[in-house]
Design a protein around this motif. Structure first.
Motif, short mmCIF file in Angstrom:
data_model
loop_
_atom_site.label_atom_id
_atom_site.label_comp_id
_atom_site.label_asym_id
_atom_site.label_seq_id
_atom_site.Cartn_x
_atom_site.Cartn_y
_atom_site.Cartn_z
N LEU A 244 0.88 -1.18 0.00
CA LEU A 244 0.00 0.00 0.00
C LEU A 244 0.92 1.22 0.00
O LEU A 244 1.68 1.42 0.95
CB LEU A 244 -0.85 0.01 1.27
CG LEU A 244 -2.24 -0.63 1.23
CD1 LEU A 244 -2.91 -0.48 2.61
CD2 LEU A 244 -3.11 -0.02 0.15
N ASP B 16 -2.50 5.93 5.58
CA ASP B 16 -3.95 6.01 5.80
C ASP B 16 -4.43 4.71 6.45
O ASP B 16 -4.52 3.67 5.81
CB ASP B 16 -4.63 6.25 4.45
CG ASP B 16 -6.15 6.32 4.58
OD1 ASP B 16 -6.68 5.98 5.67
OD2 ASP B 16 -6.80 6.70 3.59
N PHE C 68 1.62 5.41 -0.30
CA PHE C 68 1.03 6.73 -0.04
C PHE C 68 2.01 7.79 -0.51
O PHE C 68 3.19 7.52 -0.70
CB PHE C 68 0.75 6.88 1.47
CG PHE C 68 -0.09 5.76 2.00
CD1 PHE C 68 -1.48 5.82 1.91
CD2 PHE C 68 0.50 4.62 2.53
CE1 PHE C 68 -2.25 4.77 2.36
CE2 PHE C 68 -0.28 3.57 2.99
CZ PHE C 68 -1.66 3.64 2.90
N GLN D 217 -7.25 3.78 7.52
CA GLN D 217 -8.52 3.22 7.02
C GLN D 217 -8.27 2.25 5.87
O GLN D 217 -8.87 1.19 5.79
CB GLN D 217 -9.45 4.33 6.57
CG GLN D 217 -10.40 4.74 7.67
CD GLN D 217 -11.34 5.83 7.22
OE1 GLN D 217 -11.01 6.65 6.36
NE2 GLN D 217 -12.53 5.84 7.79
N GLN D 218 -7.35 2.66 5.00
CA GLN D 218 -7.01 1.76 3.88
C GLN D 218 -6.34 0.48 4.39
O GLN D 218 -6.57 -0.60 3.85
CB GLN D 218 -6.07 2.46 2.90
CG GLN D 218 -6.77 3.46 2.01
CD GLN D 218 -5.81 3.96 0.92
OE1 GLN D 218 -5.15 3.19 0.25
NE2 GLN D 218 -5.72 5.28 0.79
N GLU E 197 -6.85 -0.90 7.31
CA GLU E 197 -7.89 -1.70 7.94
C GLU E 197 -8.70 -2.46 6.90
O GLU E 197 -8.99 -3.65 7.04
CB GLU E 197 -8.81 -0.81 8.78
CG GLU E 197 -9.96 -1.61 9.40
CD GLU E 197 -10.66 -0.87 10.53
OE1 GLU E 197 -10.36 0.32 10.76
OE2 GLU E 197 -11.50 -1.50 11.19
N GLN E 198 -9.04 -1.75 5.82
CA GLN E 198 -9.80 -2.37 4.74
C GLN E 198 -9.05 -3.56 4.15
O GLN E 198 -9.60 -4.63 3.94
CB GLN E 198 -10.04 -1.31 3.66
CG GLN E 198 -11.15 -1.63 2.72
CD GLN E 198 -11.33 -0.49 1.72
OE1 GLN E 198 -10.77 0.61 1.89
NE2 GLN E 198 -12.09 -0.72 0.68
N ARG E 199 -7.73 -3.35 3.92
CA ARG E 199 -6.92 -4.41 3.33
C ARG E 199 -6.84 -5.62 4.27
O ARG E 199 -6.95 -6.77 3.85
CB ARG E 199 -5.52 -3.87 3.02
CG ARG E 199 -4.67 -4.81 2.19
CD ARG E 199 -5.30 -5.11 0.83
NE ARG E 199 -5.30 -3.96 -0.06
CZ ARG E 199 -4.34 -3.68 -0.94
NH1 ARG E 199 -3.30 -4.48 -1.06
NH2 ARG E 199 -4.40 -2.62 -1.71
N GLU F 6 -10.07 -7.49 4.19
CA GLU F 6 -10.30 -8.22 2.94
C GLU F 6 -9.46 -9.49 2.84
O GLU F 6 -9.85 -10.44 2.17
CB GLU F 6 -9.89 -7.35 1.74
CG GLU F 6 -10.89 -6.31 1.35
CD GLU F 6 -10.25 -5.24 0.43
OE1 GLU F 6 -10.93 -4.24 0.21
OE2 GLU F 6 -9.09 -5.41 -0.01
#
Ligand SMILES: *Cc1c(COP(=O)(O)O)cnc(C)c1O
Length: 366
Positions: free
Chosen positions: A106, A115, A108, A117-118, A120-122, A125
């Motif tokens: 990831l 980030d 940036f 939030q990104q 956490e999303q990863r 998933e």
């Protein structure tokens, strides 16, 4: 010459003297004693429990420790998530690719925070992610990444942090247990104020024991080093003079009050430089709260531009540092590692004033 680059640092007299000690053989007990002393002192910098943690020593620069950490601890089954917001994050991705580790990256922007939030999303998933690799102090921009919040997030997903702490170990707070750190790579030649060319990984022993099989490297396998070092031995010929230098530097760190005292000392210098350069009209890249205490990045004054500023300062006895990659030719960096005194900082600020003054003469002198 006062080095204000992020390592190698100006060495103290005691560390320089240690480099010149007589040679010893690394198969003799006197080397084992030296190695044991350094390993315990490194574990002691952050008061870690030696039953749970091991300091594994390597001859090589900081990158050797980062590479050894990633390839020895990223398991054969399970994915590594690499977070990148600067040169050293990119270097971790490059290491992972060159060893074909199962990983995702990831990325940036170089002057932004990671980030979460990104992240956490990863993590939500992909339940195969077992480790998250991150740079603590991203030296390319001076940003101290918030690995405390990141560690808490990773704990919820049962992933541990592999930290590049090369430019923060012994200078910034690191809560190994609290932040879910599995391992942290660092080097002797930055905040520890020893000579460059020696590095180490502080790893949780349970992470070391389930490394990949077959191992991914002969020379950079942490398990091999740890097994030998636990037995008072070493697998290869170590850089013994650098061991002596690190031993002396760790004695000095302890005598000076440990990492917390060093952090306060860096903080004083960072605040003074910030105040001094702001007063000269220069602009910092990051807000004070986002920056480490170790190094700050500044927008390059135009004129005179980086080359003229660097050369003018070097002629006055100070080495500053440019910036790599996305920040090249836009910022310069000032670190305050090593045996640098408060009066060196005052002389540095006067030298910057002097160099800028030569470009912008006061109105009444024109
Ligand atoms: C200095 C540094 C390294 C290692 O660089 P070497 O040139 O191999 O010593 C790695 N990560 C960070 C954050 C650094 O500052």
């Amino acid at each position: 010459m006062i080095l204000l680059n992020p390592g190698p640092v100006v060495l103290s007299a005691a560390v320089r003297a240690a480099l010149a000690k007589p040679a010893i053989c690394h198969r003799e007990p006197e080397f084992a004693d030296l190695q044991d002393r350094i390993r315990s002192a490194l574990i002691g910098v952050y008061d870690l429990d030696p039953e749970r943690w091991a300091a594994v020593l390597l001859s090589g620069s900081g990158t050797a420790a980062v590479e050894a950490m990633l390839i020895s601890l990223a398991p054969a089954a399970g994915r590594l998530l690499i977070l990148s917001n600067g040169t050293y994050g990119e270097r971790m991705a490059q290491i992972a690719r060159s060893h074909t580790l199962e990983c995702s990256v990831l990325s940036f922007s170089w002057h932004d925070a990671v980030d979460l939030q990104q992240v956490e999303q990863r993590l939500a998933e992909d339940s195969t992610i077992r480790h998250v690799a991150v740079v603590h102090h991203e030296t390319s921009s001076g940003r101290r990444n918030d690995i405390e919040t990141l560690g808490a997030l990773c704990r919820r997903f049962d992933a541990s942090l592999l930290v590049d702490g090369v430019s923060s170990f012994a200078g910034e707070r690191l809560d190994f247990e609290g932040w879910n750190i599995g391992a942290c790579a660092a080097s002797a030649g930055k905040c520890l104020h020893a000579a460059p060319g020696m590095a180490f990984v502080i790893a949780r022993r349970d992470q070391l024991s389930d490394g990949p099989s077959p191992q991914r490297s002969v020379y950079l396998d942490l398990n091999t080093y740890c097994r030998h070092q636990d037995a008072g031995d070493t697998p290869f010929t170590p850089a013994v003079p650098l061991f002596y230098a690190l031993d002396a530097a760790l004695d000095e760190l302890r005598a000076q009050g440990g990492w917390e005292a060093r952090h306060r000392h860096y903080r004083r210098y960072a605040d003074r430089i910030r105040q001094g350069l702001l007063a000269l009209g220069l602009q910092p890249l990051l807000a004070a709260g986002d920056s480490s205490v170790v190094l700050q990045a500044w927008h390059q004054p135009e004129p005179p531009g980086y080359e003229a500023l660097h050369d003018g300062l070097k002629a006055r006895g100070f080495v500053i540092y440019g910036a790599p990659g996305a920040l090249a030719r836009r910022v310069f960096r000032v670190a305050t590692l090593g045996a640098v005194s408060g009066s060196d900082i005052e002389r540095f600020l006067a030298a910057v004033d002097n160099v800028l003054g030569a470009v912008h003469p006061p109105a009444d002198a024109r």
